[in-house]
Design a protein around this motif. Structure first.
Motif, PDB file in Angstrom:
ATOM      1  N   GLU A  63       0.831  -1.206   0.000  1.00 42.96           N
ATOM      2  CA  GLU A  63       0.000   0.000   0.000  1.00 42.96           C
ATOM      3  C   GLU A  63       0.869   1.260   0.000  1.00 42.96           C
ATOM      4  N   ALA A  64       1.931   1.249   0.800  1.00 43.17           N
ATOM      5  CA  ALA A  64       2.845   2.399   0.832  1.00 43.17           C
ATOM      6  C   ALA A  64       3.556   2.553  -0.509  1.00 43.17           C
ATOM      7  N   ALA A  65       3.936   1.440  -1.109  1.00 43.01           N
ATOM      8  CA  ALA A  65       4.621   1.484  -2.409  1.00 43.01           C
ATOM      9  C   ALA A  65       3.696   2.036  -3.492  1.00 43.01           C
ATOM     10  N   GLU A  66       2.448   1.608  -3.491  1.00 47.10           N
ATOM     11  CA  GLU A  66       1.496   2.120  -4.472  1.00 47.10           C
ATOM     12  C   GLU A  66       1.291   3.616  -4.293  1.00 47.10           C
ATOM     13  N   ALA A  67       1.204   4.069  -3.058  1.00 41.34           N
ATOM     14  CA  ALA A  67       1.038   5.502  -2.789  1.00 41.34           C
ATOM     15  C   ALA A  67       2.270   6.278  -3.253  1.00 41.34           C
ATOM     16  N   TRP A  68       3.464   5.737  -2.990  1.00 37.31           N
ATOM     17  CA  TRP A  68       4.694   6.418  -3.391  1.00 37.31           C
ATOM     18  C   TRP A  68       4.787   6.522  -4.915  1.00 37.31           C
ATOM     19  N   VAL A  69       4.531   5.422  -5.603  1.00 34.65           N
ATOM     20  CA  VAL A  69       4.618   5.414  -7.063  1.00 34.65           C
ATOM     21  C   VAL A  69       3.587   6.367  -7.658  1.00 34.65           C
ATOM     22  N   SER A  70       2.377   6.344  -7.134  1.00 33.73           N
ATOM     23  CA  SER A  70       1.332   7.245  -7.612  1.00 33.73           C
ATOM     24  C   SER A  70       1.746   8.703  -7.447  1.00 33.73           C
ATOM     25  N   SER A  71       2.316   9.016  -6.298  1.00 32.95           N
ATOM     26  CA  SER A  71       2.781  10.372  -6.046  1.00 32.95           C
ATOM     27  C   SER A  71       3.956  10.724  -6.955  1.00 32.95           C
ATOM     28  N   TYR A  72       4.850   9.799  -7.167  1.00 31.97           N
ATOM     29  CA  TYR A  72       6.052  10.045  -7.969  1.00 31.97           C
ATOM     30  C   TYR A  72       5.707  10.336  -9.433  1.00 31.97           C
ATOM     31  N   GLY A  74       2.705  11.226 -10.499  1.00 28.68           N
ATOM     32  CA  GLY A  74       1.674  12.257 -10.585  1.00 28.68           C
ATOM     33  C   GLY A  74       0.383  11.775 -11.203  1.00 28.68           C
ATOM     34  N   ALA A  75       0.066  10.498 -11.023  1.00 24.22           N
ATOM     35  CA  ALA A  75      -1.164   9.933 -11.580  1.00 24.22           C
ATOM     36  C   ALA A  75      -1.696   8.855 -10.646  1.00 24.22           C
ATOM     37  N   THR A  76      -2.980   8.645 -10.725  1.00 27.41           N
ATOM     38  CA  THR A  76      -3.613   7.596  -9.939  1.00 27.41           C
ATOM     39  C   THR A  76      -3.371   6.254 -10.615  1.00 27.41           C
ATOM     40  N   LEU A  77      -3.014   5.264  -9.827  1.00 30.11           N
ATOM     41  CA  LEU A  77      -2.792   3.934 -10.382  1.00 30.11           C
ATOM     42  C   LEU A  77      -4.128   3.216 -10.540  1.00 30.11           C
ATOM     43  N   ILE A 112      15.405   5.060  -2.892  1.00 30.55           N
ATOM     44  CA  ILE A 112      14.640   4.123  -3.713  1.00 30.55           C
ATOM     45  C   ILE A 112      15.584   3.639  -4.824  1.00 30.55           C
ATOM     46  N   PRO A 113      15.571   2.359  -5.126  1.00 31.18           N
ATOM     47  CA  PRO A 113      16.489   1.820  -6.142  1.00 31.18           C
ATOM     48  C   PRO A 113      16.380   2.554  -7.482  1.00 31.18           C
ATOM     49  N   ALA A 114      17.500   2.703  -8.145  1.00 32.25           N
ATOM     50  CA  ALA A 114      17.554   3.416  -9.426  1.00 32.25           C
ATOM     51  C   ALA A 114      16.673   2.750 -10.478  1.00 32.25           C
ATOM     52  N   VAL A 115      16.524   1.441 -10.420  1.00 35.90           N
ATOM     53  CA  VAL A 115      15.702   0.736 -11.400  1.00 35.90           C
ATOM     54  C   VAL A 115      14.256   1.222 -11.336  1.00 35.90           C
ATOM     55  N   VAL A 116      13.799   1.609 -10.159  1.00 35.34           N
ATOM     56  CA  VAL A 116      12.426   2.104 -10.013  1.00 35.34           C
ATOM     57  C   VAL A 116      12.269   3.420 -10.773  1.00 35.34           C
ATOM     58  N   ARG A 117      13.211   4.306 -10.573  1.00 32.56           N
ATOM     59  CA  ARG A 117      13.150   5.592 -11.282  1.00 32.56           C
ATOM     60  C   ARG A 117      13.244   5.378 -12.801  1.00 32.56           C
ATOM     61  N   ASP A 118      14.057   4.421 -13.236  1.00 30.97           N
ATOM     62  CA  ASP A 118      14.164   4.118 -14.664  1.00 30.97           C
ATOM     63  C   ASP A 118      12.848   3.561 -15.213  1.00 30.97           C
ATOM     64  N   LEU A 119      12.195   2.697 -14.442  1.00 28.76           N
ATOM     65  CA  LEU A 119      10.918   2.136 -14.881  1.00 28.76           C
ATOM     66  C   LEU A 119       9.829   3.206 -14.977  1.00 28.76           C
ATOM     67  N   LEU A 120       9.858   4.170 -14.064  1.00 24.07           N
ATOM     68  CA  LEU A 120       8.787   5.167 -13.989  1.00 24.07           C
ATOM     69  C   LEU A 120       9.022   6.409 -14.847  1.00 24.07           C
ATOM     70  N   ARG A 121      10.251   6.632 -15.287  1.00 24.01           N
ATOM     71  CA  ARG A 121      10.587   7.861 -16.020  1.00 24.01           C
ATOM     72  C   ARG A 121       9.625   8.153 -17.180  1.00 24.01           C
ATOM     73  N   PRO A 122       9.265   7.187 -18.027  1.00 23.96           N
ATOM     74  CA  PRO A 122       8.367   7.513 -19.152  1.00 23.96           C
ATOM     75  C   PRO A 122       6.939   7.880 -18.729  1.00 23.96           C
ATOM     76  N   TYR A 123       6.561   7.526 -17.515  1.00 28.60           N
ATOM     77  CA  TYR A 123       5.185   7.738 -17.069  1.00 28.60           C
ATOM     78  C   TYR A 123       5.035   8.920 -16.113  1.00 28.60           C
ATOM     79  N   ARG A 124       6.134   9.555 -15.803  1.00 28.94           N
ATOM     80  CA  ARG A 124       6.105  10.640 -14.831  1.00 28.94           C
ATOM     81  C   ARG A 124       5.580  11.921 -15.463  1.00 28.94           C
ATOM     82  N   THR A 125       4.712  12.615 -14.740  1.00 34.54           N
ATOM     83  CA  THR A 125       4.184  13.894 -15.187  1.00 34.54           C
ATOM     84  C   THR A 125       5.024  14.983 -14.548  1.00 34.54           C
ATOM     85  N   TRP A 126       5.529  15.871 -15.385  1.00 35.67           N
ATOM     86  CA  TRP A 126       6.374  16.954 -14.893  1.00 35.67           C
ATOM     87  C   TRP A 126       5.580  18.246 -14.861  1.00 35.67           C
TER      88      TRP A 126
END
Length: 128
Positions: A63-72, A74-77, A112-126
């Motif tokens: 649950e914490a991971a889903e909240a973090w990723v959603s916040s990172y 900028g979109a609802t999962l 947070i591991p670098a692989v996470v940021r790499d996975l999320l980079r294309p989906y991040r809203t700036w």
């Protein structure tokens, strides 16, 4: 004359009360219907855990991971979130479970591991 003002004031108070109650009910219903996008079984399998002793803890970490990723990003999962986003949730949940929770001292040494940021980079809203 005073009676009319009191009646209107009470009507407004009742309307506000029922509005607040309906909002709280809607939020509680949404929380009760919440379903994790990444299952405990998925995370247990990737961590190599076979028993159910840590299921409650893993649930909180997911649950914490889903909240973090959603916040990172900028979109609802949702269930239709892309596979890399769900994989990032798994990685963050594993990281949190393995003791990667940031504290004042370890925030810089245990990010947070670098692989996470790499996975999320294309989906991040700036936002600028």
């Amino acid at each position: 004359m005073k009676t009319g003002k009191r009646c209107r004031a009470r009507s407004v108070q009742k309307a506000r009360f029922f509005h607040i109650v309906s909002i709280k009910f809607a939020v509680l219903t949404e929380i009760e219907n919440y379903r994790m996008l990444v299952s405990v079984e998925d995370v247990k399998q990737s961590l190599g855990i076979e028993d159910a002793a840590d299921d409650a803890l893993l649930t909180r970490k997911i649950e914490a991971a889903e909240a973090w990723v959603s916040s990172y990003i900028g979109a609802t999962l949702s269930a239709s979130s892309p596979a890399p986003v769900l994989e990032a949730v798994r990685h963050v949940a594993e990281h949190l479970f393995e003791g990667g929770e940031p504290t004042f001292r370890s925030a810089a040494t245990s990010p947070i591991p670098a692989v996470v940021r790499d996975l999320l980079r294309p989906y991040r809203t700036w936002f600028f």
